[in-house]
Write an enzyme that holds these catalytic residues in place. Structure first.
Site, PDB file in Angstrom:
ATOM      1  N   ASP A  12       1.087  -1.584  -0.162  1.00  0.00           N
ATOM      2  CA  ASP A  12       0.308   0.161   0.001  1.00  0.00           C
ATOM      3  C   ASP A  12       0.882   1.185   0.353  1.00  0.00           C
ATOM      4  OD1 ASP A  12      -2.533  -1.573  -0.035  1.00  0.00           O
ATOM      5  OD2 ASP A  12      -1.854  -2.126   1.795  1.00  0.00           O
ATOM      6  N   GLU A  19       1.073 -12.710   4.909  1.00  0.00           N
ATOM      7  CA  GLU A  19       2.263 -12.011   3.855  1.00  0.00           C
ATOM      8  C   GLU A  19       3.022 -12.121   4.799  1.00  0.00           C
ATOM      9  OE1 GLU A  19      -0.530  -9.049   1.829  1.00  0.00           O
ATOM     10  OE2 GLU A  19       0.139  -8.791   2.840  1.00  0.00           O
TER      11      GLU A  19
HETATM   12  C1  5RP Z   1      -2.712  -7.251   1.066  1.00  0.00           C
HETATM   13  C2  5RP Z   1      -1.533  -6.480   0.777  1.00  0.00           C
HETATM   14  C3  5RP Z   1      -1.696  -5.520  -0.167  1.00  0.00           C
HETATM   15  O1  5RP Z   1       0.008  -5.738  -1.127  1.00  0.00           O
HETATM   16  C4  5RP Z   1      -1.869  -4.703  -0.451  1.00  0.00           C
HETATM   17  O2  5RP Z   1      -3.029  -3.851   0.201  1.00  0.00           O
HETATM   18  C5  5RP Z   1      -1.831  -3.431  -2.446  1.00  0.00           C
HETATM   19  O3  5RP Z   1      -2.817  -4.070  -3.046  1.00  0.00           O
HETATM   20  P1  5RP Z   1      -2.600  -3.829  -4.578  1.00  0.00           P
HETATM   21  O4  5RP Z   1      -1.701  -4.779  -5.032  1.00  0.00           O
HETATM   22  O5  5RP Z   1      -3.999  -4.415  -5.144  1.00  0.00           O
HETATM   23  O6  5RP Z   1      -2.405  -2.003  -4.706  1.00  0.00           O
HETATM   24  O7  5RP Z   1      -1.168  -5.962   1.700  1.00  0.00           O
HETATM   25  O8  5RP Z   1      -3.119  -6.768   2.222  1.00  0.00           O
END
Ligand code: 5RP
Length: 222
Positions: A88, A107
């Site tokens: 994010d 993760e």
């Molecule tokens: C999920 C995460 C994702 O890696 C993060 O939200 C980024 O998402 P996106 O690739 O859809 O922008 O941490 O828990």
């Protein structure tokens, strides 16, 4: 290029980076989210060249299986060369905020096991200072109010992510307006609150490589 095209470009760059290094015994750690989904779809074209994957969420496991890629329990895997996931937010030290998709705990576990953590992100995710994106904190449900009060003492404004239950059966508090100075200290401090499972700061174990999608192409930061 729009944001999805940038996500696709970094996903392809990750595939190009790891596939030549995979063997028929390799198992790849795979993250969660829209960027990780692009990665899964592109990795699937090479599924004959590696053994399988470890997934960081039920959704990712389903997508991998849908492509016919075997999914292993992390406990049965002793060596994970690569973990590929989105973020994010990232800073230039490759410290991250993750958990927008509520998969932060798994993760973080898969990232901890992997020898090389490759973060794939479109350029909008690179920030000077982490914390504009509200910091996700996974919390044991009965501790929600206690943890929220402790987060307020740290200067944050926690907001309960209504209706979301993680793959581990927990809830998420998104912490707004938190001053994140030295990220590894903030990560440890929040993880020390009783009832917190983990928080979305990936600073004690940052990414090793960042593939960043920009209008000029994919930049590699290490
Ligand atoms: C999920 C995460 C994702 O890696 C993060 O939200 C980024 O998402 P996106 O690739 O859809 O922008 O941490 O828990």
């Amino acid at each position: 290029m729009n944001q999805d095209q940038l996500k696709q470009a970094v996903a392809q760059a990750a595939v190009d980076l790891i596939v030549p290094q995979l063997t028929d015994r390799s198992i790849v750690g795979v993250g969660t989210g829209s960027t990780a989904n692009f990665f899964i779809d592109l990795l699937a074209k090479h599924k004959g060249f590696f053994d399988g994957a470890v997934a960081s969420s039920d959704a990712t496991a389903e997508r991998l299986k849908g492509h016919g890629i075997p999914v292993y329990d992390l406990n049965s895997v002793s060596d994970l060369e690569f973990y590929v996931d989105g973020a994010d937010e990232t800073n230039s030290h490759l410290e991250l905020i993750k958990g927008g998709g509520a998969a932060l705990t798994r993760e973080k576990i898969v990232a901890a096991v992997a020898r090389t953590f490759i973060c794939i992100a479109d350029g909008s995710k690179l920030v000077e200072r982490l914390g504009e994106f509200p910091l996700p904190v996974e919390v044991i449900p009965m501790a929600r109010s206690h943890v929220a009060r402790e987060l307020v003492k740290l200067g944050g404004d926690p907001v309960y992510r209504d209706g979301v239950v993680t793959d581990n059966g927990n809830v998420i508090l998104d912490v707004h307006n938190l001053m994140i100075g030295f990220a590894p200290d903030v990560e440890a401090q929040i993880n020390n609150i009783v009832g917190v499972v983990t928080n979305g700061l990936f600073a004690a174990r940052p990414a090793d490589v960042l593939l960043l999608g920009t209008k000029d192409g994919v930049e590699t930061l290490k």
